[in-house]
Scaffold this motif. Structure first.
Motif, PDB file in Angstrom:
ATOM      1  N   MET A   1      32.082  11.907  -2.052  1.00 50.63           N
ATOM      2  CA  MET A   1      31.851  10.732  -1.383  1.00 50.63           C
ATOM      3  C   MET A   1      31.874  11.593   0.410  1.00 50.63           C
ATOM      4  O   MET A   1      30.590  11.008   1.056  1.00 50.63           O
ATOM      5  CB  MET A   1      33.279   9.700  -0.881  1.00 50.63           C
ATOM      6  N   TYR A   2      32.391  12.293   0.716  1.00 48.45           N
ATOM      7  CA  TYR A   2      31.447  13.130   2.145  1.00 48.45           C
ATOM      8  C   TYR A   2      30.128  13.500   1.819  1.00 48.45           C
ATOM      9  O   TYR A   2      29.218  13.307   3.050  1.00 48.45           O
ATOM     10  CB  TYR A   2      32.577  14.295   2.245  1.00 48.45           C
TER      11      TYR A   2
ATOM     12  N   GLY B   1      42.661  12.507   7.497  1.00 51.10           N
ATOM     13  CA  GLY B   1      42.230  10.990   8.151  1.00 51.10           C
ATOM     14  C   GLY B   1      42.050  10.253   6.419  1.00 51.10           C
ATOM     15  O   GLY B   1      42.944   9.067   5.997  1.00 51.10           O
ATOM     16  N   THR B   2      41.088  10.705   5.449  1.00 52.83           N
ATOM     17  CA  THR B   2      40.789  10.284   4.393  1.00 52.83           C
ATOM     18  C   THR B   2      42.329   9.749   3.179  1.00 52.83           C
ATOM     19  O   THR B   2      42.671   9.094   3.226  1.00 52.83           O
ATOM     20  CB  THR B   2      39.623  11.109   3.712  1.00 52.83           C
TER      21      THR B   2
ATOM     22  N   LEU C   1      45.458  10.207   3.406  1.00 52.17           N
ATOM     23  CA  LEU C   1      46.180   9.189   4.612  1.00 52.17           C
ATOM     24  C   LEU C   1      45.869   7.525   4.174  1.00 52.17           C
ATOM     25  O   LEU C   1      47.256   6.658   3.275  1.00 52.17           O
ATOM     26  CB  LEU C   1      46.976   9.380   6.198  1.00 52.17           C
ATOM     27  N   VAL C   2      44.814   7.460   4.459  1.00 48.63           N
ATOM     28  CA  VAL C   2      44.496   5.565   4.479  1.00 48.63           C
ATOM     29  C   VAL C   2      44.920   6.169   2.000  1.00 48.63           C
ATOM     30  O   VAL C   2      44.988   4.863   2.084  1.00 48.63           O
ATOM     31  CB  VAL C   2      43.292   6.120   4.195  1.00 48.63           C
TER      32      VAL C   2
ATOM     33  N   THR D   1      46.591   6.887   0.827  1.00 50.89           N
ATOM     34  CA  THR D   1      48.105   7.450   0.515  1.00 50.89           C
ATOM     35  C   THR D   1      49.229   6.611   0.551  1.00 50.89           C
ATOM     36  O   THR D   1      49.219   5.509  -0.300  1.00 50.89           O
ATOM     37  CB  THR D   1      48.810   9.234   0.753  1.00 50.89           C
TER      38      THR D   1
ATOM     39  N   LEU E   1      37.087   3.487   0.576  1.00 52.41           N
ATOM     40  CA  LEU E   1      37.250   4.617   0.949  1.00 52.41           C
ATOM     41  C   LEU E   1      35.312   4.589   0.943  1.00 52.41           C
ATOM     42  O   LEU E   1      34.614   5.396   2.522  1.00 52.41           O
ATOM     43  CB  LEU E   1      37.484   5.531   0.323  1.00 52.41           C
TER      44      LEU E   1
ATOM     45  N   ARG F   1      32.853   2.412   3.802  1.00 53.36           N
ATOM     46  CA  ARG F   1      32.901   2.953   4.893  1.00 53.36           C
ATOM     47  C   ARG F   1      31.782   3.561   5.111  1.00 53.36           C
ATOM     48  O   ARG F   1      30.785   4.663   6.094  1.00 53.36           O
ATOM     49  CB  ARG F   1      34.305   4.127   5.548  1.00 53.36           C
ATOM     50  N   TRP F   2      31.744   5.107   3.889  1.00 50.87           N
ATOM     51  CA  TRP F   2      30.460   5.874   4.083  1.00 50.87           C
ATOM     52  C   TRP F   2      28.922   5.197   3.829  1.00 50.87           C
ATOM     53  O   TRP F   2      28.680   5.819   3.745  1.00 50.87           O
ATOM     54  CB  TRP F   2      30.737   7.068   3.166  1.00 50.87           C
TER      55      TRP F   2
END
Lengths: 325, 325
Positions: free
Chosen positions: B53-54, B97-98, B100-101, B103, B119, B122-123
């Motif tokens: 993803m990143y 941050g990723t 936490l979302v 989880t 997720l 957003r990317w």
């Protein structure tokens, strides 16, 4: 001298700094409010415990009063990039480190007391900080909301406080789970064995209130031989900090130095207080408070710097000696 | 053209960038390995999904290959301040941050597929990224440890890999929960409806292996009319990246370009591969691989930059056309 405090967040933390400056040799136990603990993105957050810990450990953000010094906000920025609506709570990166350790320890079966002991060990705290209970309790607020069914809505206290800035009209405040909670190890002992019990200038409704509502705590304070001395969080009819004026009316208490004193009540008539400090601006309230059976004195209560707070603590200790039975 | 990949982390992510440069109009589905997912301080971490993803979202740390660009490490520094022994995994603040979302969404009852869709939205990924399964699976490694009972110890793959740098002798590798798992929504369709199935240069044991081990996935690949073309993660007898050489012997596979090809096997004899690309340094392995019934070609396989990888992808697509039935 053994001093025990029932403590909320910023007000209590700042008062403690002054108290320790005045009485560096006192053996201080801080019973911390966990009523506004919350779970955020799976993180177990204890705002009041952390504020006391960071402040007394020298790691706090001095200007904000809460959170960490030299903080960065990258995790929160990412959360906002995924969901702009969801991140109303101030979660700094360093602060998240604390929450991650707490969450992992709780997940592993440790109690909040054990977690707090582990966390505070790193900060070399000059006090013993214990949570009021190891049970999970959560303060919820019912607010007016014309768009909601029956015109009301229930939300976590922190959401009401931080997200909505206490701007919604409050119908009711409830600390969920409090009736089933028990005091954490050491809490009742710290109260019964204290030479002095202090109520720092914390929110009477959502900071000191929940601590007293843990079954057994109020009775322990009433039964303790130690004098109980409080400092008014209300100065000139408004909270020094925070938004207690939005909450006091919801529990039928006048937003004034005398109102809060009478809410806690005189020990001589089944209440909690032996003595109460009000700000010099509220000097005219002293007779009314004393009439109710609570020794009162008017002094400067603005916590502008540590020496000013130390002076305030000194007066509280003197007043305690005066009312000591 | 619909292309489906069975993907691990860094190798797959870099290959995908080249593939998309070569075939910008291809409809690409990436079935991501979740076998090395882990829970860390309560955070649900999916290393391979996040690396893909990143990288494809342009948010990755180009030099490290994993994690976020412009990353800070303050939460981890705090965790280390509380417990110096415990923080062996690279948890950057933005990365957290990723997590936490993820989880929070999983805690709320969403599936990993749903989380991944949120997720990746957003990317703006140029591919569809789906986890291999929505079930929780975890790869554990049994290693030799003279100090442990019976001389062996079991640990999470990531602990073996990241904390111990794959330095402990491996006795066994097991993907816990894999037998009870089912393919995530879209996985089997992406395989059966593909025009081409690619195995990028990912770890055959702990990246591609777990995907194929999800019940139904291997059979879907075997049944798909699409050609299956793989790229060797082993060049000149060593992994291009990572430590696959420490794991291949544990499953009885020779650490060589031919060894991995024969491990996957020829489709003509019940295996997976129609074709296999090896590096030009391994050109002498081509006859042996072709003898086994797998079309093979030797080309430069070092992923030095996007154009080099695009060229590699082009050869894989050409070879796919050559073997298409």
């Amino acid at each position: 001298m053994r001093i025990t405090l029932l403590a909320g967040g910023i007000g209590a933390a700042r008062f403690l700094r002054g108290l320790l400056a005045d009485s560096p040799d006192a053996e201080v136990t801080v019973i911390g409010n966990t009523g506004d603990d919350l779970t955020l993105y799976g993180l177990q957050v204890s705002p009041d415990l952390d504020t006391v810990m960071y402040t007394l450990g020298g790691g706090n953000d001095e200007a904000k009063g809460w959170g960490r010094a030299e903080e960065t906000w990258n995790a929160l920025a990412e959360i906002q990039a995924y969901d702009a609506t969801a991140s109303w709570f101030g979660l700094g990166d360093r602060d998240i480190g604390t929450h991650l350790v707490r969450t992992a320890m709780l997940d592993d079966g440790h109690t909040l007391s054990e977690v707090t002991a582990t966390l505070t060990a790193r900060w070399n705290l000059p006090v013993r900080l214990v949570p009021m209970t190891d049970h999970r309790v959560e303060t919820h607020v019912t607010v007016e909301d014309p768009d909601a069914p029956e015109g009301r809505r229930r939300l976590h206290f922190q959401e009401y406080w931080v997200r909505h800035h206490a701007s919604l009209p409050v119908i009711d405040i409830e600390v969920e789970g409090i009736a089933e909670s028990t005091p954490a190890p050491g809490v009742l002992e710290a109260i019964s064995e204290a030479d002095l019990i202090l109520l720092p200038p914390s929110n009477p409704v959502v900071s000191i209130g929940p601590i007293l509502a843990v079954p057994g705590v109020r009775d322990a304070v009433l039964a303790s031989p130690a004098p109980v001395v409080g400092l008014s969080p209300i100065v000139g009819g408004a909270p020094v900090r925070g938004m207690a004026d939005k909450l006091l009316p919801a529990i039928g208490v006048d937003t004034s130095a005398a109102g809060v004193a009478l809410h806690f009540g005189a020990r001589s008539s089944g209440g909690l207080l032996d003595a109460w400090l009000v700000d010099e601006r509220d000097a005219d309230a002293v007779p009314r408070i004393e009439e109710a059976g609570i020794a009162a004195r008017a002094v400067p209560l603005m916590m502008t710097d540590v020496p000013a707070v130390a002076e305030m603590a000194r007066v509280a200790l003197d007043l305690a000696d005066a009312v000591r039975r």
